[in-house]
Every structure is written in structure tokens, then in C-alpha cells.
Design a protein around this motif. Structure first.
Motif, PDB file in Angstrom:
ATOM      1  N   PHE A 189       0.941  -1.155   0.282  1.00  0.00           N
ATOM      2  CA  PHE A 189      -0.056  -0.043  -0.168  1.00  0.00           C
ATOM      3  C   PHE A 189       0.977   1.196   0.145  1.00  0.00           C
ATOM      4  O   PHE A 189       0.656   2.222  -0.592  1.00  0.00           O
ATOM      5  N   LEU A 190       1.951   1.306   0.782  1.00  0.00           N
ATOM      6  CA  LEU A 190       2.800   2.417   0.955  1.00  0.00           C
ATOM      7  C   LEU A 190       3.446   2.833  -0.482  1.00  0.00           C
ATOM      8  O   LEU A 190       3.387   4.095  -0.928  1.00  0.00           O
ATOM      9  N   GLU A 191       3.989   1.756  -1.154  1.00  0.00           N
ATOM     10  CA  GLU A 191       4.646   1.851  -2.367  1.00  0.00           C
ATOM     11  C   GLU A 191       3.697   2.484  -3.391  1.00  0.00           C
ATOM     12  O   GLU A 191       3.989   3.506  -3.951  1.00  0.00           O
ATOM     13  N   GLU A 192       2.443   2.022  -3.516  1.00  0.00           N
ATOM     14  CA  GLU A 192       1.537   2.680  -4.434  1.00  0.00           C
ATOM     15  C   GLU A 192       0.980   3.963  -4.095  1.00  0.00           C
ATOM     16  O   GLU A 192       1.017   4.756  -4.964  1.00  0.00           O
ATOM     17  N   GLU A 193       0.701   4.262  -2.834  1.00  0.00           N
ATOM     18  CA  GLU A 193       0.127   5.535  -2.521  1.00  0.00           C
ATOM     19  C   GLU A 193       1.199   6.328  -2.561  1.00  0.00           C
ATOM     20  O   GLU A 193       0.847   7.672  -2.957  1.00  0.00           O
ATOM     21  N   LEU A 194       2.493   6.382  -2.080  1.00  0.00           N
ATOM     22  CA  LEU A 194       3.520   7.407  -2.288  1.00  0.00           C
ATOM     23  C   LEU A 194       3.836   7.754  -3.649  1.00  0.00           C
ATOM     24  O   LEU A 194       3.883   8.800  -4.144  1.00  0.00           O
ATOM     25  N   ALA A 195       3.692   6.820  -4.549  1.00  0.00           N
ATOM     26  CA  ALA A 195       3.841   6.920  -6.089  1.00  0.00           C
ATOM     27  C   ALA A 195       2.742   8.028  -6.739  1.00  0.00           C
ATOM     28  O   ALA A 195       2.966   9.016  -7.214  1.00  0.00           O
ATOM     29  N   MET A 196       1.635   7.781  -6.073  1.00  0.00           N
ATOM     30  CA  MET A 196       0.536   8.722  -6.298  1.00  0.00           C
ATOM     31  C   MET A 196       0.777  10.177  -5.720  1.00  0.00           C
ATOM     32  O   MET A 196       0.541  11.209  -6.618  1.00  0.00           O
ATOM     33  N   ARG A 197       1.156  10.098  -4.694  1.00  0.00           N
ATOM     34  CA  ARG A 197       1.481  11.470  -3.945  1.00  0.00           C
ATOM     35  C   ARG A 197       2.371  12.153  -4.483  1.00  0.00           C
ATOM     36  O   ARG A 197       2.487  13.628  -4.766  1.00  0.00           O
ATOM     37  N   LYS A 198       3.709  11.433  -5.050  1.00  0.00           N
ATOM     38  CA  LYS A 198       4.785  12.372  -5.613  1.00  0.00           C
ATOM     39  C   LYS A 198       4.292  12.780  -7.144  1.00  0.00           C
ATOM     40  O   LYS A 198       4.569  13.759  -7.384  1.00  0.00           O
ATOM     41  N   GLU A 199       3.476  12.027  -7.680  1.00  0.00           N
ATOM     42  CA  GLU A 199       3.036  12.641  -9.050  1.00  0.00           C
ATOM     43  C   GLU A 199       2.300  13.738  -8.883  1.00  0.00           C
ATOM     44  O   GLU A 199       2.474  14.517  -9.861  1.00  0.00           O
ATOM     45  N   PHE A 200       1.481  13.940  -7.957  1.00  0.00           N
ATOM     46  CA  PHE A 200       0.731  15.097  -7.729  1.00  0.00           C
ATOM     47  C   PHE A 200       1.151  16.101  -6.825  1.00  0.00           C
ATOM     48  O   PHE A 200       0.486  17.146  -6.295  1.00  0.00           O
ATOM     49  N   ASN A 201       2.482  16.040  -6.345  1.00  0.00           N
ATOM     50  CA  ASN A 201       2.952  16.750  -5.467  1.00  0.00           C
ATOM     51  C   ASN A 201       2.354  17.052  -3.988  1.00  0.00           C
ATOM     52  O   ASN A 201       2.217  18.113  -3.336  1.00  0.00           O
ATOM     53  N   TYR A 202       1.562  16.045  -3.564  1.00  0.00           N
ATOM     54  CA  TYR A 202       1.104  15.986  -2.373  1.00  0.00           C
ATOM     55  C   TYR A 202       1.965  15.760  -1.215  1.00  0.00           C
ATOM     56  O   TYR A 202       2.785  15.002  -1.513  1.00  0.00           O
ATOM     57  N   PRO A 203       1.456  15.963  -0.073  1.00  0.00           N
ATOM     58  CA  PRO A 203       2.382  15.423   1.300  1.00  0.00           C
ATOM     59  C   PRO A 203       2.554  14.108   1.299  1.00  0.00           C
ATOM     60  O   PRO A 203       1.460  13.464   0.779  1.00  0.00           O
ATOM     61  N   PRO A 204       3.636  13.583   1.374  1.00  0.00           N
ATOM     62  CA  PRO A 204       4.744  14.266   2.144  1.00  0.00           C
ATOM     63  C   PRO A 204       5.612  14.946   1.413  1.00  0.00           C
ATOM     64  O   PRO A 204       6.696  15.426   1.963  1.00  0.00           O
ATOM     65  N   TYR A 205       5.550  14.857   0.101  1.00  0.00           N
ATOM     66  CA  TYR A 205       6.528  15.721  -0.705  1.00  0.00           C
ATOM     67  C   TYR A 205       6.459  17.269  -0.663  1.00  0.00           C
ATOM     68  O   TYR A 205       7.596  17.877  -1.143  1.00  0.00           O
TER      69      TYR A 205
END
Length: 747
Positions: free
Chosen positions: A636-652
Motif C-alpha cells: 500500500f505504501l509503495e502505491e500511495e507514495l507514487a500517487m502522492r509524488k506524481e501530484f506533489n501532495y504531502p509528504p513531498y
């Protein structure tokens, strides 16, 4: 006049800057940095806090006014808390007044003091003749004197008069005549015996640690011994014994002479946590106080004083407990650190977890975050080596993780008399567990009987007159309620729009689930816990105590029972509608759904018997549900972090939400758009701006709402620039705009 006789005071009246005042000679000795004082401001008296002894300002002679009085001999804030207040106001864009009101309990701000009790005793020099004369003229007074003659020590005045049914005026008359002596003493109220936290007796001996727990404790003790600011994340699956690790770390700190703050996300979790901690440390002579919103003013004062004077070295409470003035603070624990409940939605909009980290830095101590489902922000900080991590991957005593069964409600045939709420599979499981004398928990994150009323003819939906929300039907009182503004109205029997004689209930709340379960198990003891039923102060604690003792068979509830609770006889957990949190307009929807499923599932199988979880869903193949079913946190972490990074959402990146509201929708929209154009023109190259757009809840309490978002790499660098432009922008007074830093709620 020396500079030392001048102090700077931050008043609770909206001023952003400290004001200088002279100190009267009689008050100077009791005045310290952090003291609460009353000062003249314009033509009124205001409360303020001393921020500095002396002043760096150039003060014209004769311009300064004197402080009126010092409110409390003990300073309300310690030097480190004053530093925290300054940071809190800056980072969360909050006024000094709102920050101090959050940090200092109301009874302290109001000058409450220890309760003084009046004592009375007979005057040994009293004339026997005078006493004899009262027998005929004033028999009640004579009775009082005769009673006091038998007492060897002074006794409480009010209790004595009440038991003898004698009026205070009769007693006061004898005091004036010198026949009775009156003295005073401070009432011995004990903060750590408050009514809310009288948890049931639990075992007070330490459990033997398994290998993973022992390794975690060793790691924490090494960090504590470094006597420096550190943050550690204890990532342990549900039932892995995180509490035992917390208690071991606390014991280490207390042995070394330090103090501890233990944060829980909900007031509801405080009694169980307090019970465990008190029972463990009672034998060591340690006192524990609770700190949260449901305490009475007397309890708040006693808790504050016990901590401030060093009587108690352990504070347990909800997010505001992070402001407890505990001396020699050496450990802050944030349990269930991922919970949105740590974020305050009113000014100051702080996150208790993040404030805990900052306070740990100020106190040069360890901040320990714990969760079975850590927030992505904390996991990101682990990945960049900002936080240490300690893992517990197994349940204590090698207990099995409960099996999770998914029930696809699209294909489920309705069970009779349950309105399709309870699947046949879940109903059979409930029956089986009841027959085995085991307990079950049913979870639904929705209060009331039905989520809405809809007309099958014209499609009219009963909505709130003041908010962009459908009204929730409450069957017991036959009313529709708005859970945002508390508007309510009588439930119609037909459609008020097209006059169709029948109006249909749509969706299901906890009341309706309770009714359905009673139809399946009419002889079971079933209790519902939600915000509608928990109106009595101690009711929640009493229900959980009864549940632990086996007096309740099935517990039905909302978020209040979703996490943190430990009941060994619970072997079945049912999630009635696992999709509710998945389809909200929030980039954290998948994370919240995954966390909720894992946390609720973790309530089952915590004793010697294996547990199972039944998840009813309309979207069984959605990733968060599938990952939770397999307990695949890394996937779950891998998939969710990939989405967050793509759209510049936290934690990035950090988010700042800018909310505009007012009574006139067109005016609010106009100023939101004008501001967005202005800020994009001046700061568009330094931060990413998205919006404006109507807020998901476009109308709340008759205010129309628009919002826009700033995506920034650093709040501390970009926020001052935004504020500088906002200060100069010609907003209409009818349009209120607020900033929410690192928001957890996007509604």
C-alpha cells in the motif's frame, strides 16, 4: 525608574505586539516571565502574560501605566512554553490571544485558586454562662455548641451545619460573639483521582517482553541516554504490545528523574490508558494526571497545579496535553500518531503530533510516535533518516492476525428484517459468537438511523437550510438533524416538494444497524456508542467497563470504538460499510480507508481465542481494501507514495489551505478569484497555486465557502510572503479569509 521595573506584556485582546507597563513595588517580587497579569488597556482591564522583564523599547517618560495585579503567584507558562507559543503563533498563523487560550486552562486564566475550606471549633475560653443562656433563647445555636464541645479538632463548617440543619447565619452569630473560632485551610483536592479516569482495575505488573519488544526498548533507552532531541517511530502491528514498550520507556525516564507527556487522539481513549499507566506506576509512588476537554474547571485547575508544582510527573491526555507545564520533560509519547483527531480545526489550527515534535526539540528530549498504521508523513521522515524507526511485526504470545473476509454487498441477498444492512454471512457469525459467549464489535462511521430522506417520485432530498448537507434521520426522536450546525426539524411523512405520500430512507446509521442486529439477536445485550448517545460525562467509561466484564455481547459504534481499545474476549469485528471513507473528496481517502480497516480489524483476536473480521463493501477490489485484507503495508505504501509524488501532495510538499467565507456567495467567489490572480502574479514562481473552487461543503452555517491551495516546500519561508500580501490586499470586511497550515480536513 530602572528598566527592571518595566515589563513587556502580551495582552489577550488581539494586539500582535507586546506592550510595556510599570510594575508596582508590591508586585515586583512575585512577577516572573510567564506570569498572568491584569493591565489597563484603553478604558478597560485586560488579561495578559509577561513576556519579558525589562524592555528594549524606547519609552517616553510618563507614558507608562502600572500593572493592576498579578493573577496567580505561579507563572502560567514556563520559558520553554513561551518559546513554543511564539512558534505556534507564527507557524499556524494564529493570534497570541488564541495561542495562550489554547495553552493555558480557563480556570488558570480566570485566576482560580486552591479551594479554601472553613473550619470551626468551640472557643475554649467561652463563658459557660453565655452557653447556658442560649439553651432557652436559641436552641439551635446551643445544639451546635454542644456538638463542638465533643470535637477534639477543628471540623469543616459547611458539612457540620448541613448535617445539623443549622443556618450559616446562626453560626456566624456565635463567631461574632467569640463563642466559636473560625479558621481556614486549603481543601485537599487530588488531581489524580478525577472521576473521568477511574478505570477498572488492571494488572499492574510488567509483562515479560518478547524479543522484538526487548529490542525496541533497548533502542529507545539508548536514545534517551543521549539526552538530546530525537524522534522515533514505533511501527507495530495491532496487538504487538506497543503499550508495553511505552511503559518501559516511561519507567526509564522516571527513574532518571524526568517527566512524561502521553498523548492519545481521543478523550475516549484516556480512561483505559490512564488506568494502565496508573496501575503500573502506582507501586513506584508516581502520580498521573489527565488533561482534556471533559474535565471540570476544578479538575483542570488541580491537574495543572499538580503538574506545575512537580507533584505529578506523568500527564496523559488529548492534544491539548502537549501544553502541560511538566518540569524536566524528557519523553513525549504520541500514540496512534496517524489520527486526524490530533489536528485542531479551530484557531489555532495546530497538529498535536507536530507540536509534540517541536516541543521535544525545545526540551532536548525524545519524542516517540507510535502506530500500527503510521502516517505517510512520518514514514517519509523515516525514509530520509529524519526519524528513527523501531518495528514490531508479530502479535504478543504469537497470537494470529484475524482473518478478514470480504462480503460483496452488490451480490448479497438481503437478510429478512435487517433492511439489507447485515449480510447473511455476518449475521451467522454474530449468532455463532453469541452462542459461544464471545463478544463482537460492529463499526459504522455514521450516526443516526438513516443518512438521508429522498422522495422516490421527484428525487427531492431533505437538506439542511444552513449547510450544503443532507439531513440525518434519527428514528427515536422522529427528527432530521444536521451534524454540522445542529439544525433540526420534524421528519416529514411525505414529500414536502411534490406531496408524494411516501418518502424513502436512504443509507444507514448506527441506530438503524442497532435495530437490524436486534432483529437477528433479540436476546443479546446490545449497546450503541456514538456522539448521540454519549451525553453523560462518565457513560463511555462505564459502557467500556461493562463490555470488558462481559455484561455486553455486541458493541456498535462509530470512530469512537475504531482504535486503541483492547478487549480479550472480542473475537468478531464487522465493518458495515467499508466504502464510506473511500469516496470522499480528499487526497488522503485511500490512506484513511486503509488505516481504518487495519485499526478496526485489530480489535479482534487480542485474547487467547482467534479472531475474524467481516468487511461489507460495494468495492471489494479497491486497492486500500485489498492491501488491508492481506496486511500488506509495504505494498500500500509503495502505491500511495507514487500517487502522492506524481501530484506533489504531502509528504513531498506542504499544503496551505486558504478559505474564504461570507453570507454573499457572489462576493465570496469574486474576492477569492481576485486574490488568486493577485497572489499568482506576485508569488506564482515561488509556490504552486490551485484554485479557487467551491469547498466540498460549500455552505456551512449560512456561510458560503471557497478555497484555494498553496503547495510549498517550506511553510516558514513562504507563509510570511503570503501574509505580507494579504495585509495589503483590499478585502471586503464581509469576506472572512483564514489560512489552515498542513490541513487534515479538506471539507
Amino acid at each position: 525608574m530602572s528598566e527592571e521595573q518595566i515589563v513587556e506584556v502580551i495582552t489577550f485582546s488581539g494586539f500582535d505586539k507586546a506592550l510595556a507597563y510599570k510594575v508596582p513595588d508590591h508586585a515586583f517580587g512575585s512577577l516572573q516571565v510567564g506570569s498572568l497579569v491584569k493591565v489597563p488597556l484603553r478604558n478597560r482591564s485586560e488579561v495578559g502574560i509577561v513576556s519579558q522583564i525589562g524592555t528594549g523599547q524606547v519609552i517616553p517618560k510618563g507614558k507608562l501605566k502600572f500593572i493592576y495585579e498579578v493573577i496567580n503567584k505561579i507563572p502560567a507558562l514556563t520559558p520553554d512554553l513561551l518559546k513554543l507559543a511564539k512558534w505556534l503563533g507564527f507557524y499556524y498563523n494564529a493570534s497570541p490571544e488564541s495561542v495562550f487560550e489554547a495553552m493555558i486552562p480557563l480556570p488558570i486564566r480566570k485566576g482560580m485558586d486552591m479551594k479554601v475550606e472553613k473550619l470551626i471549633q468551640i472557643n475554649p475560653d467561652a463563658s459557660q454562662e453565655a452557653i447556658a443562656n442560649l439553651i432557652k433563647r436559641a436552641p439551635k445555636q446551643a445544639d451546635l455548641l454542644e456538638f463542638l464541645k465533643e470535637q477534639k479538632t477543628p471540623i469543616p463548617k459547611n458539612k457540620t451545619l448541613e448535617s445539623l440543619k443549622i443556618s450559616p447565619s446562626s453560626c456566624d452569630g456565635l463567631i461574632k460573639k467569640g463563642l466559636i473560632l473560625e479558621t481556614s485551610q486549603q481543601d485537599e483536592r487530588i488531581a489524580y483521582e478525577d472521576t473521568l479516569s477511574k478505570a477498572e482495575a488492571v494488572e499492574n505488573t510488567a509483562h515479560k517482553l518478547n524479543e522484538e519488544q526487548a529490542n525496541a526498548v533497548d533502542g529507545l533507552e539508548k536514545l534517551i541516554d543521549e539526552k538530546a532531541f530525537k524522534v522515533a517511530l514505533l511501527h507495530g502491528i495491532t496487538g504487538s504490545g506497543k503499550t508495553e514498550v511505552y511503559l518501559s520507556a516511561m519507567k526509564k525516564v522516571l527513574k532518571d528523574g524526568g517527566g512524561v507527556i502521553f498523548l492519545v487522539p481521543e478523550v475516549a481513549l484516556a480512561p483505559q490508558t490512564v488506568g494502565r499507566i496508573r496501575s503500573r506506576f502506582k507501586v513506584l509512588g508516581e502520580k498521573v494526571v489527565v488533561w482534556h476537554s471533559q474535565l471540570s474547571n476544578g479538575e483542570r485547575y488541580d491537574s495543572w497545579l499538580a503538574v506545575r508544582q512537580g507533584e505529578a510527573r506523568i500527564v496523559v491526555g488529548a492534544r491539548s496535553a502537549i501544553f502541560a507545564p511538566i518540569p524536566n520533560l524528557k519523553l513525549i509519547i504520541v500514540d496512534e500518531e496517524h489520527e486526524p483527531a490530533f489536528k485542531q480545526e479551530d484557531t489555532p489550527r495546530y497538529n498535536g503530533r507536530d507540536v509534540a515534535v517541536y516541543r521535544s526539540m525545545l526540551s532536548n528530549c525524545l519524542c516517540l510516535l507510535g502506530s500500527a498504521t503510521p502516517s505517510l508523513e512520518s514514514l517519509y521522515n523515516v525514509s530520509i533518516k529524519k526519524y528513527h524507526v523501531l518495528k514490531l511485526t508479530k502479535r504478543v504470545d504469537d497470537r494470529q492476525i484475524p482473518r478478514i473476509d470480504l462480503i460483496d454487498m452488490r451480490r448479497e441477498k438481503p437478510r429478512p428484517n435487517t433492511s439489507g444492512i447485515i449480510s447473511n454471512y455476518l449475521a451467522e457469525k454474530l449468532l455463532t459468537r453469541f452462542e459461544l459467549k464471545e463478544q463482537s464489535i460492529l463499526f459504522l462511521n455514521r450516526r443516526g438511523y438513516s443518512s438521508s430522506m429522498i422522495c422516490p417520485e421527484c428525487g427531492h432530498v431533505e437538506s439542511c437550510e444552513h449547510c450544503s448537507l443532507t439531513l440525518t434521520y434519527h428514528k427515536k426522536i422522529q427528527k432530521l438533524k444536521c451534524h454540522t450546525c445542529n439544525f433540526e426539524k420534524k421528519a416529514p411523512t411525505g414529500c414536502p416538494h411534490c406531496k408524494f405520500p411516501k418518502i424513502r430512507l436512504q443509507g444507514s446509521g448506527t441506530q438503524r444497524v442497532e435495530e437490524a442486529v436486534r432483529n437477528v439477536l433479540p436476546h443479546a445485550k446490545i449497546v450503541r456508542i456514538d456522539a448521540d448517545t454519549m451525553v453523560k460525562k462518565d457513560l463511555y467509561r462505564e459502557i467500556l467497563s461493562d463490555f470488558r466484564r462481559g455484561k455486553i455481547d455486541i458493541l456498535i459504534g462509530t470512530q469512537m470504538i475504531a482504535k486503541g481499545l483492547d478487549f480479550p474476549n472480542v473475537t468478531l469485528v464487522g465493518l458495515i460499510n467499508a466504502d464510506l471513507s473511500l469516496h470522499i473528496s480528499d487526497f488522503r481517502a485511500a490512506e484513511r480507508t486503509f488505516q481504518l480497516l487495519v485499526q478496526v480489524s485489530g480489535r479482534a483476536g487480542r485474547g487467547d481465542r482467534a479472531g475474524e473480521v467481516v468487511v461489507q463493501t460495494l468495492t471489494p477490489h479497491s486497492p486500500p481494501i485489498q492491501y488491508a485484507r492481506r496486511s500488506d503495508f509495504d505494498g500500500f505504501l509503495e502505491e500511495e507514495l507514487a500517487m502522492r509524488k506524481e501530484f506533489n501532495y504531502p509528504p513531498y510538499r506542504h499544503l496551505i489551505r486558504h478559505i474564504f467565507k461570507g453570507k454573499n456567495a457572489e462576493k465570496v467567489e469574486f474576492y477569492a478569484e481576485q486574490w488568486a490572480d493577485h497572489i499568482d502574479k506576485h508569488l506564482g514562481e515561488q509556490l504552486e497555486i490551485r484554485g479557487p473552487a467551491p469547498a466540498p461543503l460549500e455552505k456551512i452555517k449560512d456561510d458560503y465557502r471557497f478555497h484555494l491551495w498553496y503547495f510549498v516546500d517550506s511553510v516558514t519561508k513562504q507563509l510570511p510572503k503570503i501574509l505580507e500580501h494579504r495585509e495589503k490586499f483590499p478585502f471586503d470586511a464581509a469576506v472572512i479569509n483564514t489560512l489552515d497550515i498542513d490541513p487534515m480536513n479538506v471539507s
